[in-house]
Design an enzyme around this catalytic site. Sequence first.
Site, PDB file in Angstrom:
ATOM      1  N   GLU A 290      21.605 -65.559  30.765  1.00 48.09           N
ATOM      2  CA  GLU A 290      21.031 -64.846  31.038  1.00 48.09           C
ATOM      3  C   GLU A 290      20.393 -64.521  30.734  1.00 48.09           C
ATOM      4  OE1 GLU A 290      24.162 -61.100  31.407  1.00 48.09           O
ATOM      5  OE2 GLU A 290      24.011 -61.363  29.392  1.00 48.09           O
ATOM      6  N   HIS A 319      39.300 -86.812  33.649  1.00 47.77           N
ATOM      7  CA  HIS A 319      39.501 -86.129  34.495  1.00 47.77           C
ATOM      8  C   HIS A 319      39.097 -85.527  35.720  1.00 47.77           C
ATOM      9  CE1 HIS A 319      41.640 -89.569  32.403  1.00 47.77           C
ATOM     10  NE2 HIS A 319      41.885 -88.425  31.221  1.00 47.77           N
ATOM     11  N   LYS A 433      25.908 -53.885  39.146  1.00 46.19           N
ATOM     12  CA  LYS A 433      26.856 -52.625  38.783  1.00 46.19           C
ATOM     13  C   LYS A 433      25.864 -50.993  39.297  1.00 46.19           C
ATOM     14  CE  LYS A 433      25.853 -53.303  33.643  1.00 46.19           C
ATOM     15  NZ  LYS A 433      25.287 -53.014  32.249  1.00 46.19           N
TER      16      LYS A 433
HETATM   17  O1  PA5 Z   1      23.584 -59.762  27.104  1.00 46.96           O
HETATM   18  C1  PA5 Z   1      24.253 -58.478  27.439  1.00 46.96           C
HETATM   19  O2  PA5 Z   1      23.556 -57.879  26.858  1.00 46.96           O
HETATM   20  C2  PA5 Z   1      24.992 -58.230  28.029  1.00 46.96           C
HETATM   21  O3  PA5 Z   1      26.205 -59.290  28.668  1.00 46.96           O
HETATM   22  C3  PA5 Z   1      25.914 -57.384  27.418  1.00 46.96           C
HETATM   23  O4  PA5 Z   1      26.592 -58.141  26.322  1.00 46.96           O
HETATM   24  C4  PA5 Z   1      27.176 -56.904  27.825  1.00 46.96           C
HETATM   25  O5  PA5 Z   1      26.665 -56.472  29.945  1.00 46.96           O
HETATM   26  C5  PA5 Z   1      27.915 -55.524  27.663  1.00 46.96           C
HETATM   27  O6  PA5 Z   1      27.278 -54.633  27.165  1.00 46.96           O
HETATM   28  P1  PA5 Z   1      27.556 -53.772  26.382  1.00 46.96           P
HETATM   29  O7  PA5 Z   1      27.897 -54.820  25.056  1.00 46.96           O
HETATM   30  O8  PA5 Z   1      26.353 -52.615  26.181  1.00 46.96           O
HETATM   31  O9  PA5 Z   1      28.713 -52.829  26.921  1.00 46.96           O
END
Ligand code: PA5
Length: 464
Positions: A290, A319, A433
């Site tokens: 990410e 394996h 989303k």
């Molecule tokens: O790294 C990030 O910002 C995302 O992966 C969030 O952790 C994830 O989308 C969850 O977001 P939130 O904590 O706002 O629910």
Amino acid sequence: MSITVNYNNMMQYALGERGISDAELKEQEILAQSAHFQVEAARGRGMQGWMESPYDQAEVVKQIKATAARIRKRYEAFVVLGIGGSALGPQAVFTALKHSYYNELPKKLRKGPRFYVVDNVDPERMNALFDVVNVEKTMFNVITKSGATGETMSQYLIIYDMLKAKLGNKAHEHIIATTSESTGNLIKLAKQEGFETFFIPSSVGGRFSELCPVGLLPAAVVGIDVSKLLKGARDMDRKCKSKYIAKNPALALATLQYISMKHGKNISVMMPYSDSLKYISDWYAQLWAESLGKEVDKNGNVVNVGQTPVKALGVTDQHSQVQLYNEGPFDKVITFVEVGNFRSDVTIPQGCEEYPNVNFLCGHTLGELMNSELYATRYNLTRRGRANYTIRLDCVDAYHIGALLYLLQMQTAYAGAMLNVDAYNQPGVEGGKDATYALFGRKGYEDKLEEMRSAKPDSDKYII
Ligand code: PA5
């Protein structure tokens, strides 16, 4: 600090012509120093509040310990509701530091509540949770920085509805909200309903948040020494102070991965040789993917960069995946995570004397077997010109896990700076989303729904 980073097997020294030469590494010294400068310059600012987490939480740690002590006394189960950065860290640290069958241990040995992380909206799993926890004796920790994530808020709605039905005006005592202090819905709901709260600093993004209340409260509840986690992170931070590749382990790893990407190695495998570290790979996969997988760089140029993280586990995946690592394309860098000393060991007893190709195992320990297989796999991969490096932890404890998480966060921050991408946003996730919101009829997403309805329908030609 006994974490070492051994990158011999990335270099021509060990890999021959497929490796990185000393000269090539030296060529990147200026870029690495500039990445180090950028990361240091933004310490504690923008989205780099996570660099302060090891230092500035004395007060909150006190509160966390007090709350955790209360929960450990009063509740039978503790359930984290969250997703992504709000769930992967708690799961990874729990798995690393607690008994492999923690939830199955008798209460006397467990000494704290059973622990669950619900990081999905799978209806079967949600229903299954209710078969194993009594909500009246359970504390739910709703974790969402944005306070708006659909998956987490759905879980919250289901749980709170159930709590209210069973406990009436005491329902709020079973929810702790970990969220932003000032934005999002969860903080408003927390104030309205009277939930206990912990705050995620605005300068700490989800995937960099394990060492703040997101991870520290769940860890403390299961009896992990959170001060040691933070001490490990602090000591690793000190190890990453140098601007020189040869003296800064995170900078060295980021530079090696950067050069590898330039060589077309677009897959980053993490393969710990310890079941306890299995979910560290999941946590790292999110962090690396990410943060670095980006379409545009900071100047708006289309770059489409990033390495695809792959989760593997030694020896299990020897394996399954290792055949590919040895003989498939030269497109991977393998990160081995080695544990020097296992917390316990098992000796393979004598037996099968008449079968020498079984009997050779006898008298050795499983720990020896695990690490011998690591050496053997690494040796074989290196001999075949396959790039790999090893992060070695002397042992798995809170101190070393704090240090490891911080090392990987620093590596990611440096790599982001080298690639000149924003390591702290995730615009690629928004499209999906928005489409979900449209399908669910959320106000403001009517145009999206229209756009989706006018998209090409599936052709029967391609459905069998
Ligand atoms: O790294 C990030 O910002 C995302 O992966 C969030 O952790 C994830 O989308 C969850 O977001 P939130 O904590 O706002 O629910």
